[in-house]
Scaffold this motif. Structure first.
Motif, PDB file in Angstrom:
ATOM      1  N   ASN A  20      -4.727   5.366   2.567  1.00  0.00           N
ATOM      2  CA  ASN A  20      -3.702   5.085   1.566  1.00  0.00           C
ATOM      3  C   ASN A  20      -2.752   6.262   1.431  1.00  0.00           C
ATOM      4  OD1 ASN A  20      -4.818   2.568   0.958  1.00  0.00           O
ATOM      5  ND2 ASN A  20      -6.292   3.507  -0.426  1.00  0.00           N
ATOM      6  N   LEU A  21      -1.505   5.973   1.219  1.00  0.00           N
ATOM      7  CA  LEU A  21      -0.472   7.010   1.105  1.00  0.00           C
ATOM      8  C   LEU A  21      -0.156   7.222  -0.372  1.00  0.00           C
ATOM      9  CD1 LEU A  21       1.312   8.851   2.795  1.00  0.00           C
ATOM     10  CD2 LEU A  21       3.022   7.051   2.851  1.00  0.00           C
ATOM     11  N   THR A  22      -0.894   8.145  -0.995  1.00  0.00           N
ATOM     12  CA  THR A  22      -0.661   8.475  -2.399  1.00  0.00           C
ATOM     13  C   THR A  22       0.518   9.432  -2.502  1.00  0.00           C
ATOM     14  OG1 THR A  22      -2.124  10.392  -2.345  1.00  0.00           O
ATOM     15  CG2 THR A  22      -3.129   8.253  -2.909  1.00  0.00           C
ATOM     16  N   PHE A  26       1.524  12.180   0.217  1.00  0.00           N
ATOM     17  CA  PHE A  26       2.856  12.128   0.799  1.00  0.00           C
ATOM     18  C   PHE A  26       3.546  13.489   0.710  1.00  0.00           C
ATOM     19  CE2 PHE A  26       7.441  11.557   0.349  1.00  0.00           C
ATOM     20  CZ  PHE A  26       7.718  11.054   1.605  1.00  0.00           C
ATOM     21  N   LEU A  52      -2.568   2.495   8.181  1.00  0.00           N
ATOM     22  CA  LEU A  52      -2.358   2.499   6.731  1.00  0.00           C
ATOM     23  C   LEU A  52      -3.232   1.455   6.056  1.00  0.00           C
ATOM     24  CD1 LEU A  52       1.467   2.971   6.068  1.00  0.00           C
ATOM     25  CD2 LEU A  52      -0.390   4.548   5.576  1.00  0.00           C
ATOM     26  N   THR A  54      -2.961   0.482   2.720  1.00  0.00           N
ATOM     27  CA  THR A  54      -2.129  -0.377   1.883  1.00  0.00           C
ATOM     28  C   THR A  54      -0.676  -0.148   2.244  1.00  0.00           C
ATOM     29  OG1 THR A  54      -1.948   1.291   0.144  1.00  0.00           O
ATOM     30  CG2 THR A  54      -3.726  -0.314  -0.076  1.00  0.00           C
ATOM     31  N   PHE A  55       0.110  -1.161   2.031  1.00  0.00           N
ATOM     32  CA  PHE A  55       1.536  -1.056   2.317  1.00  0.00           C
ATOM     33  C   PHE A  55       2.263  -1.793   1.211  1.00  0.00           C
ATOM     34  CE2 PHE A  55       5.555  -1.607   4.442  1.00  0.00           C
ATOM     35  CZ  PHE A  55       5.647  -0.469   5.225  1.00  0.00           C
ATOM     36  N   ASN A  58       6.136   1.335  -2.859  1.00  0.00           N
ATOM     37  CA  ASN A  58       6.080   2.796  -2.935  1.00  0.00           C
ATOM     38  C   ASN A  58       5.858   3.412  -1.559  1.00  0.00           C
ATOM     39  OD1 ASN A  58       6.444   2.739  -5.703  1.00  0.00           O
ATOM     40  ND2 ASN A  58       4.255   2.828  -6.139  1.00  0.00           N
ATOM     41  N   THR A  59       5.020   2.783  -0.759  1.00  0.00           N
ATOM     42  CA  THR A  59       4.768   3.267   0.595  1.00  0.00           C
ATOM     43  C   THR A  59       6.040   3.207   1.414  1.00  0.00           C
ATOM     44  OG1 THR A  59       2.503   2.424   0.469  1.00  0.00           O
ATOM     45  CG2 THR A  59       3.333   2.993   2.648  1.00  0.00           C
ATOM     46  N   SER A  62       8.428   5.934   0.406  1.00  0.00           N
ATOM     47  CA  SER A  62       7.986   7.231   0.916  1.00  0.00           C
ATOM     48  C   SER A  62       8.301   7.377   2.399  1.00  0.00           C
ATOM     49  CB  SER A  62       6.479   7.401   0.701  1.00  0.00           C
ATOM     50  OG  SER A  62       6.182   7.429  -0.668  1.00  0.00           O
ATOM     51  N   LEU A  63       8.059   6.337   3.158  1.00  0.00           N
ATOM     52  CA  LEU A  63       8.276   6.402   4.598  1.00  0.00           C
ATOM     53  C   LEU A  63       9.748   6.557   4.960  1.00  0.00           C
ATOM     54  CD1 LEU A  63       5.717   3.741   5.818  1.00  0.00           C
ATOM     55  CD2 LEU A  63       5.508   6.228   5.899  1.00  0.00           C
TER      56      LEU A  63
END
Length: 79
Positions: A20-22, A26, A52, A54-55, A58-59, A62-63
């Motif tokens: 997960n990208l918190t 990030f 990943l 979750t997508f 917010n993800t 960030s990306l």
């Protein structure tokens, strides 16, 4: 969880993202990307999103920041 920035050519790196990208993660990844681009003067950053967990919106937000970061660093390096 660390995220390695892997050089695949002299001017190209791949960034595999797993889990997960918190927001906190990030920030750490962004610092790594900025530092590596500054040192290597990389022209390309390939994002591997296959791991990943979750997508969501917010993800995605960030990306898209990675592209802006790379452009800003490259612009700064030219001056």
């Amino acid at each position: 969880m660390s995220t390695p920035l892997v050089p695949i050519t002299e001017n190209t790196f791949i960034l595999p993202l797993n889990g997960n990208l918190t927001d906190e993660r990030f920030e750490k990844i962004t610092e790594t990307v900025i530092s590596s681009i500054n040192i290597s003067r990389a022209d390309y950053l390939i994002l591997d999103l296959s791991g990943l967990g979750t997508f969501n919106e917010n993800t995605l937000s960030s990306l898209t920041t990675f592209s802006s970061v790379q452009e800003a660093v490259k612009s700064f390096q030219k001056n």
